[in-house]
Design a protein around this motif. Structure first.
Motif, PDB file in Angstrom:
ATOM      1  N   UNK A 223      39.638  35.240  36.661  1.00 38.03           N
ATOM      2  CA  UNK A 223      38.526  34.465  37.213  1.00 38.03           C
ATOM      3  C   UNK A 223      37.244  34.708  36.438  1.00 38.03           C
ATOM      4  N   UNK A 224      37.394  34.696  35.117  1.00 42.87           N
ATOM      5  CA  UNK A 224      36.257  34.967  34.244  1.00 42.87           C
ATOM      6  C   UNK A 224      35.592  33.644  33.895  1.00 42.87           C
ATOM      7  N   UNK A 225      34.441  33.386  34.494  1.00 48.92           N
ATOM      8  CA  UNK A 225      33.776  32.097  34.291  1.00 48.92           C
ATOM      9  C   UNK A 225      33.287  31.926  32.855  1.00 48.92           C
ATOM     10  N   UNK A 226      32.878  33.046  32.228  1.00 50.58           N
ATOM     11  CA  UNK A 226      32.316  32.938  30.877  1.00 50.58           C
ATOM     12  C   UNK A 226      33.368  32.466  29.876  1.00 50.58           C
TER      13      UNK A 226
ATOM     14  N   UNK B 207      43.888  33.513  30.560  1.00 53.74           N
ATOM     15  CA  UNK B 207      43.112  34.716  30.869  1.00 53.74           C
ATOM     16  C   UNK B 207      41.956  34.402  31.797  1.00 53.74           C
ATOM     17  N   UNK B 208      41.246  33.307  31.472  1.00 55.57           N
ATOM     18  CA  UNK B 208      40.065  33.012  32.276  1.00 55.57           C
ATOM     19  C   UNK B 208      40.475  32.714  33.723  1.00 55.57           C
TER      20      UNK B 208
ATOM     21  N   UNK C 185      47.422  33.098  39.591  1.00 55.54           N
ATOM     22  CA  UNK C 185      46.185  32.447  39.158  1.00 55.54           C
ATOM     23  C   UNK C 185      46.306  31.924  37.742  1.00 55.54           C
ATOM     24  N   UNK C 186      46.946  32.714  36.884  1.00 56.17           N
ATOM     25  CA  UNK C 186      47.044  32.333  35.485  1.00 56.17           C
ATOM     26  C   UNK C 186      47.680  30.958  35.349  1.00 56.17           C
TER      27      UNK C 186
END
Lengths: 294, 265
Positions: free
Chosen positions: B210-213, B205-206, B56-57
């Motif tokens: 999967x960190x939307x913020x 990282x996001x 993902x990264x």
């Protein structure tokens, strides 16, 4: 008409002092000297006049127009030579001079040629490769190329050899005769003496004295030091016109103002090892001015 | 106009170098695509063995790698990384260089307002970035068409490729903003690298978590090619955010520059 009029101009850089309450008037056609030790506020005053920095309080006009509001308009008729000159990387002398001219919307080809011939500067060399003195010449030409009505020079002669200095001064005199007003800052009194009509002395951010150069020249101070074998009593030198009398390691030193023969007669009574008669430094002349003020 | 021309001359070499470097990312990697297209099923098996976060990264939507646009958008990220460094450098340096190289006394003492200086300089930077983008666009278009037989969705290709320009505008504005904060910028390279890689790592990282913020804090996510391919459009929230960042940064820069005391030589 006053070309420059400065009213109570004050500049602080954060908390540190730039200039305090500087007021000055410079008349049309004058060559005005601005002298003081390093850090006294000469550059601060000049850079404020050019809107490179903004005053904390007070105001100033050039050609009767406000330095901040009408800055770009005023600067059409100003030529400025900064104290240290550094120009864009990878540029040839001629490119820089053309760039400089492009701001004035005048054709300067002829003038560039005249000035560079006079100052013996090659136009096709890269500025990066020039010596310090030659860079200074680029600065001079860049400042004069548009025939400004007001020429502002910040410590202009450092780096120029005596011959070039002379040519440069002659050039300034010629510009002055043709109507240009000149403001000239320096910490070397003799340099200012050669050229200026009036001087302002600035110290620690304040104007100490504004004086005609003729008056300044009338004070004929000499710095005298004598070295003797035996220890002499200082009293024999405590004469009228003697100041800053001091004795260290058999060397007596003092400033003398007055007839040089009187003091030489006194000195000739003693057996000397060595004798120095020198021009006092600017600092010492300043000191003497402060004393008079008090 | 004279300041603009002068700035363009100063940028000339840099534009050539950056245009080549950014285009080179496409030139170097696109050649791998035909092999990838053929062996996509084997690739999928291999990549699926990697840790999920890792995949993902790096923004690898595995199946997408088998399509032209998917593969293009994967390598495009590295073009934006380089492009961001270019834009950041330009932004950081275009105004501050006069003080660093001690030419501010020359420029400001000319009969020209600061307003005109700042506008000419920013326009010169935008033009330089635009030229880089035109070169990049032409090179990518030719290369992508050369290495694929399948039909290229031109609209999506244009949308993805144009996003380089938008991301660069954001980084240029951030660079300008940073250049106006300290009294004097001493070195451009370390700051540009630091800021750009900082944002790039936030982006990694996001994606990984999967960190939307976190996405809000990195311009790299504002024009996410994966989103563009899936939704056939830009993500309008981020587009507005990007516009906001640009306006605020340029506004602050303008305000500061008009009032700034030029550093003493």
């Amino acid at each position: 008409m006053s070309i420059i009029e400065i009213n109570n101009l004050t500049k602080y850089y954060g908390k540190s002092r730039g200039i305090i309450d500087v007021s000055l008037e410079i008349e049309e056609g004058e060559i005005f000297g601005f002298i003081g030790p390093n850090g006294a506020g000469k550059s601060t005053t000049i850079r404020t006049l050019l809107s490179l920095i903004y005053p904390t309080s007070g105001s100033a006009t050039i050609f009767g127009k406000d330095i901040i509001k009408d800055g770009p308009e005023i600067r059409k008729d100003i030529g400025y030579l900064p104290s240290e000159v550094f120009y864009y990387e990878n540029m040839k002398v001629i490119d820089l001079l053309n760039y400089s001219c492009s701001f004035y919307k005048k054709d300067c080809t002829q003038r560039i040629k005249e000035l560079s011939d006079l100052m013996e500067l090659e136009l096709n060399r890269k500025i990066d490769d020039l010596s310090y003195g030659n860079k200074k010449k680029v600065g001079i030409i860049q400042g004069l190329v548009h025939k400004p009505k007001l020429i502002i020079l910040d410590e202009p002669t450092t780096g120029l050899d005596p011959l070039m200095q002379q040519r440069f001064f002659d050039l300034l005199k010629k510009e002055n005769e043709e109507g240009a007003t000149i403001l000239f800052s320096s910490h070397i009194l003799s340099e200012v003496q050669k050229l200026c009509n009036r001087v302002a002395i600035i110290k620690e951010g304040r104007i100490v004295k504004i004086e005609k150069i003729a008056t300044l020249k009338a004070t004929n101070y000499k710095k005298i030091r004598i070295e003797t074998k035996e220890k002499l009593s200082l009293d024999s030198f405590d004469l009228p016109g003697v100041k800053d009398l001091d004795d260290t390691d058999h060397v007596i030193s003092f400033l003398h103002n007055g007839d040089i023969n009187t003091i030489l007669k006194v000195i000739s009574k003693y057996k000397l090892n060595n004798l120095w008669i020198e021009e006092p430094t600017l600092e010492e002349i300043f000191m003497h001015y402060y004393e008079r003020e008090e | 106009m004279n300041i603009f021309i002068h700035e363009m001359k100063m940028h000339r070499n840099s534009i050539v170098i950056w245009s080549i470097s950014i285009s080179a990312t496409i030139l170097l990697f696109i050649g791998v695509f035909p092999a990838m297209e053929k062996n996509i099923s084997n690739m999928v098996l291999m990549i699926e063995n990697f840790p999920k976060e890792f995949i993902k990264a790096f923004n690898v939507e595995i199946m997408l790698l088998g399509t032209v646009l998917g593969f293009y958008s994967f390598i495009f990220i590295y073009a934006t990384l380089l492009g961001s460094i270019q834009a950041m450098r330009y932004g950081l340096s275009v105004l501050s260089i006069e003080e660093r190289e001690k030419t501010a006394d020359f420029l400001i003492s000319k009969p020209v307002s600061r307003n005109k200086i700042i506008i000419s300089k920013i326009l010169a930077v935008i033009t330089s970035i635009l030229i880089t983008n035109i070169v990049f666009f032409i090179v990518s278009y030719l290369m992508v068409n050369k290495f694929t037989d399948s039909n290229l969705d031109n609209r999506l290709f244009v949308m993805i490729t144009l996003s380089l320009f938008f991301i660069q505008l954001v980084f240029m504005s951030i660079g300008l903003l940073i250049s106006m904060i300290p009294r004097k910028i001493k070195a451009v390279t370390p700051i540009s690298m630091g800021v750009v890689f900082g944002f790039f790592i936030i982006q990694l990282f996001s994606s990984a978590f999967e960190d939307k913020k976190l996405e809000y804090f990195t311009p790299f996510k504002y024009f996410d090619p994966e989103y563009i391919i899936k939704n056939q459009s830009y993500n309008m929230t981020y587009v507005l955010l990007a516009i906001g960042v640009v306006i605020v940064s340029l506004g602050f820069t303008y305000y500061r520059y008009m009032k700034k005391d030029m550093a003493q030589i």
